[in-house]
Each structure stands twice: as structure tokens, then as C-alpha cells.
Design a protein around this motif. Structure first.
Motif, PDB file in Angstrom:
ATOM      1  N   ALA A 132       0.830  -1.137  -0.037  1.00  0.00           N
ATOM      2  CA  ALA A 132      -0.170   0.087   0.052  1.00  0.00           C
ATOM      3  C   ALA A 132       0.643   1.226   0.034  1.00  0.00           C
ATOM      4  CB  ALA A 132      -0.985  -0.264   1.161  1.00  0.00           C
ATOM      5  N   GLU A 133       2.092   1.263   0.596  1.00  0.00           N
ATOM      6  CA  GLU A 133       3.025   2.465   0.624  1.00  0.00           C
ATOM      7  C   GLU A 133       3.525   2.683  -0.663  1.00  0.00           C
ATOM      8  OE1 GLU A 133       4.875   5.195   3.419  1.00  0.00           O
ATOM      9  OE2 GLU A 133       2.939   3.704   3.630  1.00  0.00           O
ATOM     10  N   VAL A 134       3.907   1.866  -1.400  1.00  0.00           N
ATOM     11  CA  VAL A 134       4.330   2.142  -2.832  1.00  0.00           C
ATOM     12  C   VAL A 134       3.600   3.288  -3.428  1.00  0.00           C
ATOM     13  CG1 VAL A 134       4.750   1.229  -5.138  1.00  0.00           C
ATOM     14  CG2 VAL A 134       5.194  -0.399  -3.246  1.00  0.00           C
ATOM     15  N   GLY A 135       2.130   3.085  -3.692  1.00  0.00           N
ATOM     16  CA  GLY A 135       1.377   4.153  -4.042  1.00  0.00           C
ATOM     17  C   GLY A 135       1.562   5.481  -3.467  1.00  0.00           C
ATOM     18  N   ARG A 136       1.434   5.387  -2.041  1.00  0.00           N
ATOM     19  CA  ARG A 136       1.463   6.775  -1.201  1.00  0.00           C
ATOM     20  C   ARG A 136       2.621   7.351  -1.341  1.00  0.00           C
ATOM     21  NH1 ARG A 136      -1.640   3.487   2.399  1.00  0.00           N
ATOM     22  NH2 ARG A 136       0.229   3.013   3.586  1.00  0.00           N
ATOM     23  N   LYS A 137       3.850   6.780  -1.324  1.00  0.00           N
ATOM     24  CA  LYS A 137       5.116   7.104  -1.153  1.00  0.00           C
ATOM     25  C   LYS A 137       5.793   7.767  -2.577  1.00  0.00           C
ATOM     26  CE  LYS A 137       9.156   6.706   1.636  1.00  0.00           C
ATOM     27  NZ  LYS A 137       9.898   5.864   2.637  1.00  0.00           N
ATOM     28  N   TYR A 138       5.316   6.759  -3.600  1.00  0.00           N
ATOM     29  CA  TYR A 138       5.796   6.876  -4.996  1.00  0.00           C
ATOM     30  C   TYR A 138       4.772   6.956  -5.933  1.00  0.00           C
ATOM     31  CZ  TYR A 138       9.736   5.081  -2.580  1.00  0.00           C
ATOM     32  OH  TYR A 138      10.999   5.014  -1.658  1.00  0.00           O
ATOM     33  N   PRO A 139       3.718   8.114  -5.972  1.00  0.00           N
ATOM     34  CA  PRO A 139       2.675   8.067  -6.908  1.00  0.00           C
ATOM     35  C   PRO A 139       2.804   8.242  -8.475  1.00  0.00           C
ATOM     36  CG  PRO A 139       3.142  10.244  -5.782  1.00  0.00           C
ATOM     37  CD  PRO A 139       4.011   9.312  -5.062  1.00  0.00           C
ATOM     38  N   ALA A 140       4.237   8.734  -8.719  1.00  0.00           N
ATOM     39  CA  ALA A 140       4.464   8.559 -10.364  1.00  0.00           C
ATOM     40  C   ALA A 140       5.039   7.186 -10.673  1.00  0.00           C
ATOM     41  CB  ALA A 140       5.615   9.599 -10.318  1.00  0.00           C
ATOM     42  N   ALA A 141       5.171   6.147  -9.782  1.00  0.00           N
ATOM     43  CA  ALA A 141       5.843   4.766  -9.991  1.00  0.00           C
ATOM     44  C   ALA A 141       4.698   3.843 -10.670  1.00  0.00           C
ATOM     45  CB  ALA A 141       6.765   4.406  -8.989  1.00  0.00           C
ATOM     46  N   SER A 142       3.931   4.102 -11.753  1.00  0.00           N
ATOM     47  CA  SER A 142       3.075   3.386 -12.049  1.00  0.00           C
ATOM     48  C   SER A 142       3.048   2.036 -12.340  1.00  0.00           C
ATOM     49  CB  SER A 142       2.249   4.181 -13.446  1.00  0.00           C
ATOM     50  OG  SER A 142       3.018   4.107 -14.264  1.00  0.00           O
ATOM     51  N   THR A 143       4.287   1.528 -12.817  1.00  0.00           N
ATOM     52  CA  THR A 143       4.336   0.063 -13.091  1.00  0.00           C
ATOM     53  C   THR A 143       4.717  -0.600 -11.814  1.00  0.00           C
ATOM     54  OG1 THR A 143       5.433   0.890 -15.404  1.00  0.00           O
ATOM     55  CG2 THR A 143       5.968  -1.312 -14.434  1.00  0.00           C
ATOM     56  N   THR A 144       5.541   0.077 -10.983  1.00  0.00           N
ATOM     57  CA  THR A 144       5.395  -0.572  -9.740  1.00  0.00           C
ATOM     58  C   THR A 144       4.249  -0.697  -8.787  1.00  0.00           C
ATOM     59  OG1 THR A 144       7.874   0.097  -9.864  1.00  0.00           O
ATOM     60  CG2 THR A 144       7.230  -0.718  -7.704  1.00  0.00           C
ATOM     61  N   ILE A 145       3.435   0.583  -8.993  1.00  0.00           N
ATOM     62  CA  ILE A 145       2.251   0.338  -8.292  1.00  0.00           C
ATOM     63  C   ILE A 145       1.284  -0.550  -8.675  1.00  0.00           C
ATOM     64  CG2 ILE A 145       0.118   1.896  -7.615  1.00  0.00           C
ATOM     65  CD1 ILE A 145       1.916   4.495  -7.995  1.00  0.00           C
ATOM     66  N   ARG A 146       1.324  -0.805 -10.134  1.00  0.00           N
ATOM     67  CA  ARG A 146       0.481  -2.084 -10.741  1.00  0.00           C
ATOM     68  C   ARG A 146       0.932  -3.404  -9.882  1.00  0.00           C
ATOM     69  NH1 ARG A 146       0.472   1.334 -15.058  1.00  0.00           N
ATOM     70  NH2 ARG A 146       2.204   0.124 -16.041  1.00  0.00           N
ATOM     71  N   ALA A 147       2.243  -3.347  -9.927  1.00  0.00           N
ATOM     72  CA  ALA A 147       3.026  -4.594  -9.493  1.00  0.00           C
ATOM     73  C   ALA A 147       2.437  -4.949  -7.897  1.00  0.00           C
ATOM     74  CB  ALA A 147       4.452  -4.760  -9.779  1.00  0.00           C
ATOM     75  N   ALA A 148       2.612  -3.940  -7.353  1.00  0.00           N
ATOM     76  CA  ALA A 148       2.302  -3.949  -5.880  1.00  0.00           C
ATOM     77  C   ALA A 148       0.784  -4.239  -5.588  1.00  0.00           C
ATOM     78  CB  ALA A 148       2.427  -2.606  -5.141  1.00  0.00           C
ATOM     79  N   ASP A 149      -0.206  -3.629  -6.339  1.00  0.00           N
ATOM     80  CA  ASP A 149      -1.664  -4.075  -6.478  1.00  0.00           C
ATOM     81  C   ASP A 149      -1.830  -5.385  -6.585  1.00  0.00           C
ATOM     82  OD1 ASP A 149      -2.258  -1.116  -5.720  1.00  0.00           O
ATOM     83  OD2 ASP A 149      -2.766  -0.875  -7.878  1.00  0.00           O
ATOM     84  N   ARG A 150      -1.106  -5.945  -7.750  1.00  0.00           N
ATOM     85  CA  ARG A 150      -1.082  -7.616  -7.985  1.00  0.00           C
ATOM     86  C   ARG A 150      -0.945  -8.322  -6.786  1.00  0.00           C
ATOM     87  NH1 ARG A 150       0.758  -5.558 -12.863  1.00  0.00           N
ATOM     88  NH2 ARG A 150       3.005  -6.367 -12.455  1.00  0.00           N
ATOM     89  N   GLU A 151       0.437  -7.976  -6.099  1.00  0.00           N
ATOM     90  CA  GLU A 151       0.889  -8.706  -5.243  1.00  0.00           C
ATOM     91  C   GLU A 151      -0.274  -8.567  -3.945  1.00  0.00           C
ATOM     92  OE1 GLU A 151       3.539 -10.405  -4.305  1.00  0.00           O
ATOM     93  OE2 GLU A 151       4.295 -10.072  -6.788  1.00  0.00           O
ATOM     94  N   SER A 152      -0.814  -7.319  -3.610  1.00  0.00           N
ATOM     95  CA  SER A 152      -1.788  -7.371  -2.703  1.00  0.00           C
ATOM     96  C   SER A 152      -2.882  -8.317  -2.959  1.00  0.00           C
ATOM     97  CB  SER A 152      -2.079  -5.918  -2.858  1.00  0.00           C
ATOM     98  OG  SER A 152      -1.319  -5.063  -2.345  1.00  0.00           O
ATOM     99  N   LYS A 153      -3.374  -8.308  -3.967  1.00  0.00           N
ATOM    100  CA  LYS A 153      -4.617  -9.012  -4.485  1.00  0.00           C
ATOM    101  C   LYS A 153      -4.066 -10.729  -4.285  1.00  0.00           C
ATOM    102  CE  LYS A 153      -6.715  -6.034  -7.293  1.00  0.00           C
ATOM    103  NZ  LYS A 153      -6.736  -4.999  -8.678  1.00  0.00           N
ATOM    104  N   LYS A 154      -2.798 -10.911  -4.841  1.00  0.00           N
ATOM    105  CA  LYS A 154      -2.409 -12.438  -4.781  1.00  0.00           C
ATOM    106  C   LYS A 154      -2.541 -12.874  -3.117  1.00  0.00           C
ATOM    107  CE  LYS A 154       1.899 -12.962  -6.247  1.00  0.00           C
ATOM    108  NZ  LYS A 154       2.998 -13.252  -6.732  1.00  0.00           N
TER     109      LYS A 154
END
Length: 157
Positions: A132-154
Motif C-alpha cells: 500500500a505504501e508504494v502508491g502513497r510514497k511513490y505516486p509517479a511509479a505507475s508500473t511498480t504500483i500496478r505490481a504492488a496492487d497485483r501482489e496485494s490481491k495475490k
């Protein structure tokens, strides 16, 4: 044609793409400076020689803690552990990037890897917080945010 012969000190097995040609054995030459020392450790990592990469990155960081490659070397050290399922040590390195090099280009990826490492250690709640922190701390890192979202769902965060 390169037959994998040892190279002269300072000669790089790395091509223009930043990779060593397939089958290249990286000779353990003595690097000439911090940049070469970092690049040698990175080449070991790319070749899957994780113990050599660990030694190279650790030596680099011991000698060059304030160097511009320090964040990348810390991430590389974390990767050398992560790839060998040494998740506790990997998590420690990824956390260092978040605390010591928060503005580094490696920050978003380190936060993602921190979450993956924590999950592998059975710390699901902390892993979810890292993702969750990836998107909050690094809002411009769209590719990494998507990967973090996938990991969260997994892992059903």
C-alpha cells in the motif's frame, strides 16, 4: 568472438545494453574505482552468481557508503539475498533504501520487494502495508504500483 577468456583489468564484459553476453564468465579482476566495483557486482547479479554479487556489493558499500551508486548497491545486495530465499536479509536491505535513500529511483521497487520479502517471512500484515505504501510514497511509479496492487490481491490484503 569471445571465448570467455579473462579480460584485462578494467575491461568490461558488459555490452551496450548493460548485460554480459550469454555464456560470458565474468573474470574476477580488480576493479579500478567505485563505478567499476559496482558494475562488477551488478554483472555477477545479472549472471546469477549471487554469492559473488553479495560479496561485491557488500565490499562496495563498506568502502563507498556515500557514493552515488550506494542505493543501487544496497538494492543489489537485497536482490542477492532475495534470489537465494534469504528473505530476512533481503528485507533489511530493501528497508535501508526506504529509510536511507527514500528519493532514490530504486525506492518504489525496493518497497515492492520489501513487501514480497515480508510476505515470504509470513508477515502478511506488514507486507500488505508495504504494498500500500508504494502508491502513497511513490505516486509517479505507475508500473511498480500496478505490481504492488497485483501482489496485494495475490495475498488477499
Amino acid at each position: 568472438m569471445d571465448l570467455g577468456q579473462p579480460r584485462a583489468p578494467g575491461a568490461s564484459p558488459i555490452d551496450a545494453t548493460g548485460s554480459a553476453p550469454a555464456g560470458t564468465v565474468i573474470a574476477s579482476t580488480q576493479p579500478q574505482g567505485p563505478k567499476e566495483e559496482y558494475e562488477l557486482a551488478a554483472a555477477f547479479l545479472k549472471q546469477g552468481q549471487y554469492e559473488q554479487a553479495e560479496k561485491g556489493f557488500a565490499a562496495f558499500l563498506a568502502k563507498n557508503p556515500k557514493n552515488r551508486y550506494a542505493a543501487d548497491a544496497t538494492f543489489g545486495l537485497g536482490e542477492s539475498y532475495f534470489q537465494r530465499q534469504r528473505h530476512r536479509e533481503a528485507a533489511e536491505q530493501y528497508l535501508k533504501i526506504s529509510t536511507n535513500y527514500a528519493n532514490s529511483a530504486r525506492g518504489p521497487e525496493a518497497m515492492l520487494r520489501l513487501g514480497q520479502s515480508l510476505n515470504a517471512l509470513g508477515a502478511k500484515e506488514q507486507a500488505c502495508a508495504s504494498f500500500a505504501e508504494v502508491g502513497r510514497k511513490y505516486p509517479a511509479a505507475s508500473t511498480t504500483i500496478r505490481a504492488a496492487d497485483r501482489e496485494s490481491k495475490k495475498i488477499s490484503c
